[in-house]
Design a protein around this motif. Structure first.
Motif, PDB file in Angstrom:
ATOM      1  N   ARG A   1       1.168  -1.186  -0.157  1.00 28.80           N
ATOM      2  CA  ARG A   1       0.065   0.104  -0.334  1.00 28.80           C
ATOM      3  C   ARG A   1       0.760   1.263  -0.139  1.00 28.80           C
ATOM      4  NH1 ARG A   1      -4.884  -1.620   3.844  1.00 28.80           N
ATOM      5  NH2 ARG A   1      -5.704  -3.572   3.195  1.00 28.80           N
ATOM      6  N   PRO A   2       0.809   2.080  -0.317  1.00 32.49           N
ATOM      7  CA  PRO A   2       1.228   4.265  -0.864  1.00 32.49           C
ATOM      8  C   PRO A   2       1.823   4.292   0.561  1.00 32.49           C
ATOM      9  CG  PRO A   2      -1.330   3.526  -2.323  1.00 32.49           C
ATOM     10  CD  PRO A   2      -1.518   2.131  -1.023  1.00 32.49           C
ATOM     11  N   PHE A   3       1.107   3.748   1.877  1.00 39.58           N
ATOM     12  CA  PHE A   3       1.929   4.671   3.291  1.00 39.58           C
ATOM     13  C   PHE A   3       2.846   3.895   3.246  1.00 39.58           C
ATOM     14  CE2 PHE A   3      -1.319   1.250   4.921  1.00 39.58           C
ATOM     15  CZ  PHE A   3      -0.201   0.726   6.236  1.00 39.58           C
ATOM     16  N   ILE A   4       2.783   2.289   3.197  1.00 37.48           N
ATOM     17  CA  ILE A   4       4.201   1.407   3.271  1.00 37.48           C
ATOM     18  C   ILE A   4       5.268   2.312   2.370  1.00 37.48           C
ATOM     19  CG2 ILE A   4       5.097  -0.820   3.508  1.00 37.48           C
ATOM     20  CD1 ILE A   4       3.570  -0.751   5.361  1.00 37.48           C
ATOM     21  N   GLU A   5       5.213   2.260   1.453  1.00 37.74           N
ATOM     22  CA  GLU A   5       6.028   2.634   0.424  1.00 37.74           C
ATOM     23  C   GLU A   5       6.393   4.080   0.520  1.00 37.74           C
ATOM     24  OE1 GLU A   5       7.328   1.029  -1.875  1.00 37.74           O
ATOM     25  OE2 GLU A   5       6.031  -0.629  -1.968  1.00 37.74           O
ATOM     26  N   ALA A   6       5.613   5.218   1.102  1.00 38.34           N
ATOM     27  CA  ALA A   6       6.072   6.460   1.880  1.00 38.34           C
ATOM     28  C   ALA A   6       6.808   6.169   3.128  1.00 38.34           C
ATOM     29  CB  ALA A   6       4.820   7.204   2.048  1.00 38.34           C
ATOM     30  N   ALA A   7       6.939   4.859   3.324  1.00 42.74           N
ATOM     31  CA  ALA A   7       7.569   4.995   4.968  1.00 42.74           C
ATOM     32  C   ALA A   7       8.972   4.398   4.396  1.00 42.74           C
ATOM     33  CB  ALA A   7       6.623   3.633   5.810  1.00 42.74           C
ATOM     34  N   ARG A   8       8.919   3.395   2.998  1.00 46.25           N
ATOM     35  CA  ARG A   8      10.050   3.342   3.081  1.00 46.25           C
ATOM     36  C   ARG A   8      11.244   4.620   2.331  1.00 46.25           C
ATOM     37  NH1 ARG A   8       7.154  -1.716   0.948  1.00 46.25           N
ATOM     38  NH2 ARG A   8       8.011  -3.305   1.522  1.00 46.25           N
ATOM     39  N   LEU A   9      10.729   5.437   1.991  1.00 43.02           N
ATOM     40  CA  LEU A   9      10.757   6.111   1.372  1.00 43.02           C
ATOM     41  C   LEU A   9      11.566   6.658   1.849  1.00 43.02           C
ATOM     42  CD1 LEU A   9       8.736   7.291  -1.867  1.00 43.02           C
ATOM     43  CD2 LEU A   9      11.171   6.024  -2.276  1.00 43.02           C
ATOM     44  N   SER A  10      11.002   6.960   3.228  1.00 38.71           N
ATOM     45  CA  SER A  10      11.739   8.338   4.884  1.00 38.71           C
ATOM     46  C   SER A  10      12.199   7.654   5.178  1.00 38.71           C
ATOM     47  CB  SER A  10       9.911   8.419   5.495  1.00 38.71           C
ATOM     48  OG  SER A  10      10.040   7.208   5.861  1.00 38.71           O
ATOM     49  N   GLY A  11      12.945   5.882   4.750  1.00 38.07           N
ATOM     50  CA  GLY A  11      13.831   5.466   5.473  1.00 38.07           C
ATOM     51  C   GLY A  11      13.884   4.598   6.152  1.00 38.07           C
ATOM     52  N   ALA A  12      12.340   4.665   6.436  1.00 33.72           N
ATOM     53  CA  ALA A  12      12.426   3.586   7.635  1.00 33.72           C
ATOM     54  C   ALA A  12      12.823   1.871   7.205  1.00 33.72           C
ATOM     55  CB  ALA A  12      10.012   3.246   7.865  1.00 33.72           C
ATOM     56  N   GLY A  13      12.610   1.057   8.065  1.00 29.39           N
ATOM     57  CA  GLY A  13      13.825  -0.215   7.589  1.00 29.39           C
ATOM     58  C   GLY A  13      12.829  -1.637   7.695  1.00 29.39           C
ATOM     59  N   ARG A  14      13.049  -2.268   7.565  1.00 30.09           N
ATOM     60  CA  ARG A  14      11.704  -3.486   7.747  1.00 30.09           C
ATOM     61  C   ARG A  14      11.340  -3.799   8.735  1.00 30.09           C
ATOM     62  NH1 ARG A  14      15.601  -6.357   3.671  1.00 30.09           N
ATOM     63  NH2 ARG A  14      14.484  -6.336   1.568  1.00 30.09           N
ATOM     64  N   ARG A  15      11.987  -3.641   9.959  1.00 33.33           N
ATOM     65  CA  ARG A  15      12.156  -3.687  10.944  1.00 33.33           C
ATOM     66  C   ARG A  15      10.681  -3.348  11.778  1.00 33.33           C
ATOM     67  NH1 ARG A  15      15.792  -3.305  16.571  1.00 33.33           N
ATOM     68  NH2 ARG A  15      13.869  -3.725  18.293  1.00 33.33           N
ATOM     69  N   ASP A  16      10.686  -1.513  11.420  1.00 34.86           N
ATOM     70  CA  ASP A  16      10.040  -0.021  11.831  1.00 34.86           C
ATOM     71  C   ASP A  16       8.973  -0.685  11.551  1.00 34.86           C
ATOM     72  OD1 ASP A  16      11.753   0.678  13.418  1.00 34.86           O
ATOM     73  OD2 ASP A  16      12.950   2.323  11.984  1.00 34.86           O
ATOM     74  N   ILE A  17       9.191  -0.445  10.041  1.00 34.85           N
ATOM     75  CA  ILE A  17       7.779  -1.037   8.953  1.00 34.85           C
ATOM     76  C   ILE A  17       7.240  -2.008   9.596  1.00 34.85           C
ATOM     77  CG2 ILE A  17       6.695  -1.454   7.010  1.00 34.85           C
ATOM     78  CD1 ILE A  17       8.704  -0.520   5.515  1.00 34.85           C
ATOM     79  N   ALA A  18       7.814  -3.089  10.149  1.00 35.05           N
ATOM     80  CA  ALA A  18       6.525  -4.371  10.711  1.00 35.05           C
ATOM     81  C   ALA A  18       6.492  -3.436  12.086  1.00 35.05           C
ATOM     82  CB  ALA A  18       7.746  -5.526  11.434  1.00 35.05           C
ATOM     83  N   VAL A  19       7.299  -3.112  12.972  1.00 34.82           N
ATOM     84  CA  VAL A  19       6.194  -3.367  14.080  1.00 34.82           C
ATOM     85  C   VAL A  19       5.710  -1.689  14.160  1.00 34.82           C
ATOM     86  CG1 VAL A  19       7.272  -2.329  16.489  1.00 34.82           C
ATOM     87  CG2 VAL A  19       8.827  -3.807  15.306  1.00 34.82           C
ATOM     88  N   ARG A  20       5.786  -0.633  13.314  1.00 31.03           N
ATOM     89  CA  ARG A  20       5.383   0.275  13.684  1.00 31.03           C
ATOM     90  C   ARG A  20       3.598   0.731  12.644  1.00 31.03           C
ATOM     91  NH1 ARG A  20       8.413   5.726  12.636  1.00 31.03           N
ATOM     92  NH2 ARG A  20       6.926   6.473  12.901  1.00 31.03           N
ATOM     93  N   HIS A  21       3.751  -0.353  11.530  1.00 29.67           N
ATOM     94  CA  HIS A  21       2.373  -0.113  10.168  1.00 29.67           C
ATOM     95  C   HIS A  21       1.986  -1.826  10.833  1.00 29.67           C
ATOM     96  CE1 HIS A  21       4.268   3.280  10.431  1.00 29.67           C
ATOM     97  NE2 HIS A  21       5.481   3.351   9.581  1.00 29.67           N
ATOM     98  N   LEU A  22       2.554  -2.653  10.039  1.00 34.64           N
ATOM     99  CA  LEU A  22       2.679  -4.195   9.740  1.00 34.64           C
ATOM    100  C   LEU A  22       1.376  -4.654  11.285  1.00 34.64           C
ATOM    101  CD1 LEU A  22       4.462  -5.656   7.307  1.00 34.64           C
ATOM    102  CD2 LEU A  22       2.052  -4.770   6.598  1.00 34.64           C
ATOM    103  N   LEU A  23       2.359  -4.812  12.616  1.00 34.15           N
ATOM    104  CA  LEU A  23       1.928  -5.219  13.349  1.00 34.15           C
ATOM    105  C   LEU A  23       0.544  -4.538  14.296  1.00 34.15           C
ATOM    106  CD1 LEU A  23       2.093  -7.661  15.416  1.00 34.15           C
ATOM    107  CD2 LEU A  23       3.782  -5.643  16.823  1.00 34.15           C
ATOM    108  N   PRO A  24       0.403  -3.314  13.905  1.00 34.31           N
ATOM    109  CA  PRO A  24      -1.510  -2.751  14.630  1.00 34.31           C
ATOM    110  C   PRO A  24      -1.514  -2.681  13.565  1.00 34.31           C
ATOM    111  CG  PRO A  24       0.697  -1.178  14.245  1.00 34.31           C
ATOM    112  CD  PRO A  24       1.482  -2.443  14.063  1.00 34.31           C
ATOM    113  N   SER A  25      -1.476  -2.928  12.293  1.00 35.25           N
ATOM    114  CA  SER A  25      -2.763  -3.876  11.661  1.00 35.25           C
ATOM    115  C   SER A  25      -3.236  -5.291  11.624  1.00 35.25           C
ATOM    116  CB  SER A  25      -2.494  -3.576   9.934  1.00 35.25           C
ATOM    117  OG  SER A  25      -2.914  -4.018   8.899  1.00 35.25           O
ATOM    118  N   VAL A  26      -2.132  -6.478  11.723  1.00 35.90           N
ATOM    119  CA  VAL A  26      -2.631  -7.175  11.883  1.00 35.90           C
ATOM    120  C   VAL A  26      -3.123  -7.766  12.804  1.00 35.90           C
ATOM    121  CG1 VAL A  26      -0.708  -8.231  10.366  1.00 35.90           C
ATOM    122  CG2 VAL A  26      -0.274  -8.155  12.623  1.00 35.90           C
ATOM    123  N   LEU A  27      -2.900  -7.016  14.535  1.00 34.31           N
ATOM    124  CA  LEU A  27      -3.517  -7.608  15.505  1.00 34.31           C
ATOM    125  C   LEU A  27      -4.926  -7.651  15.866  1.00 34.31           C
ATOM    126  CD1 LEU A  27      -1.185  -4.917  17.790  1.00 34.31           C
ATOM    127  CD2 LEU A  27      -1.368  -7.358  17.567  1.00 34.31           C
TER     128      LEU A  27
END
Length: 283
Positions: A164-190
């Motif tokens: 999704r675009p917000f994940i791509e935006a997080a990548r472009l802002s310099g977020a690593g896989r760990r940050d994406i998993a903890v800050r964005h994917l984990l809240p989404s799948v909880l």
């Protein structure tokens, strides 16, 4: 509010209440028991329910009420441990497969396929026949047969979110896989994780009791609901209480898990929660 929507909170409350009561009385079994779960009284064999023995006695004169309470400690305790371990394995592998893709996702997916291809009872027979029916191997069998549900649910949703675009935006802002998993994917799948965990716990408890019924679970004289039902099935016509009460406790626990899981699934039917970045795109 529709009739369907109105019923769900009631069902969820009933399920949570059943589970809470069973957990509390199981934990407090030493305080609530009127007799020791292993104490034998050969002068009181197969006594019907009475003021002295509320659920009657079994073929060795043991108090069924006390054994049901202590059997809950075993069954629910083993279920809790196995459900937590299986859920964590499924969560980690599901998120890893969605984030890394490639060979990581392929290996995790093949492991899940292999596990689904092997009946859990067959796996239990192989493992427990080699290493014995102790608690550790039993938990390994329960985890091996139940992590796939959480893995598939988490992996499927995470794969739909990771592009999704917000994940791509997080990548472009310099977020690593760990940050994406903890800050964005984990809240989404909880929310999905919570539903999967509850329903999976019901399946694990049923599997643990089935193994106990077949003599592959917790070994006598330790009380276990499945083995107690097996011991009493031959006396259903003369001493039905020996199997009736542990069977009723097992059914109530499974119904409690199912009602709670169904209520949670209905609660999150509109879709899992999303992270703050998904609600507020990065400028």
């Amino acid at each position: 509010m529709s009739a369907r929507t109105g019923r769900v909170p009631v069902a969820g409350l009933l399920g949570a209440t059943l589970l809470t009561v069973l957990v509390v009385v199981s934990v407090a079994a030493p305080l609530l028991s009127t007799h020791g779960p292993l104490d034998q009284d050969l002068g009181a064999v197969l006594r019907p329910p009475s003021a002295e023995h509320w659920f009657g006695t079994d073929e060795l004169g043991r108090d069924v009420f006390s054994r049901v309470l202590h059997g809950g400690r075993v069954g629910l305790g083993v279920t809790a441990i196995a459900a937590v371990v299986a859920a964590l394995i499924g969560l980690v592998l599901g998120l890893a497969g969605a984030l890394f893709g490639g060979w990581v996702d392929t290996v995790a997916g093949r492991l899940a396929d292999v596990q689904l291809a092997i009946p859990t009872i067959v796996l239990a027979l192989v493992i427990l026949s080699f290493v014995g029916n102790s608690l550790g191997p039993l938990i390994v069998v329960l985890v091996s047969g139940s992590w796939v549900l959480t893995f598939r649910v988490i992996r499927g949703h995470a794969q739909s979110v990771v592009h999704r675009p917000f994940i791509e935006a997080a990548r472009l802002s310099g977020a690593g896989r760990r940050d994406i998993a903890v800050r964005h994917l984990l809240p989404s799948v909880l929310p999905l994780f919570t539903v999967a965990f509850t329903l999976n716990a019901s399946a694990i408890l049923l599997l643990e009791s089935s193994l106990g019924f077949l003599g592959l679970g917790v070994q006598p004289p330790t009380p276990d609901w499945g083995s107690m039902v097996a011991a009493g099935q031959a006396r259903l016509d003369t001493a039905a209480w020996v199997a009736l009460f542990p069977g009723a406790a097992l059914v109530l626990a499974i119904v409690g898990f199912q009602l709670t899981g169904d209520a949670l699934a209905e609660r999150f039917a509109a879709g899992p929660r999303v992270s703050a970045l998904e609600k507020e795109p990065i400028s």
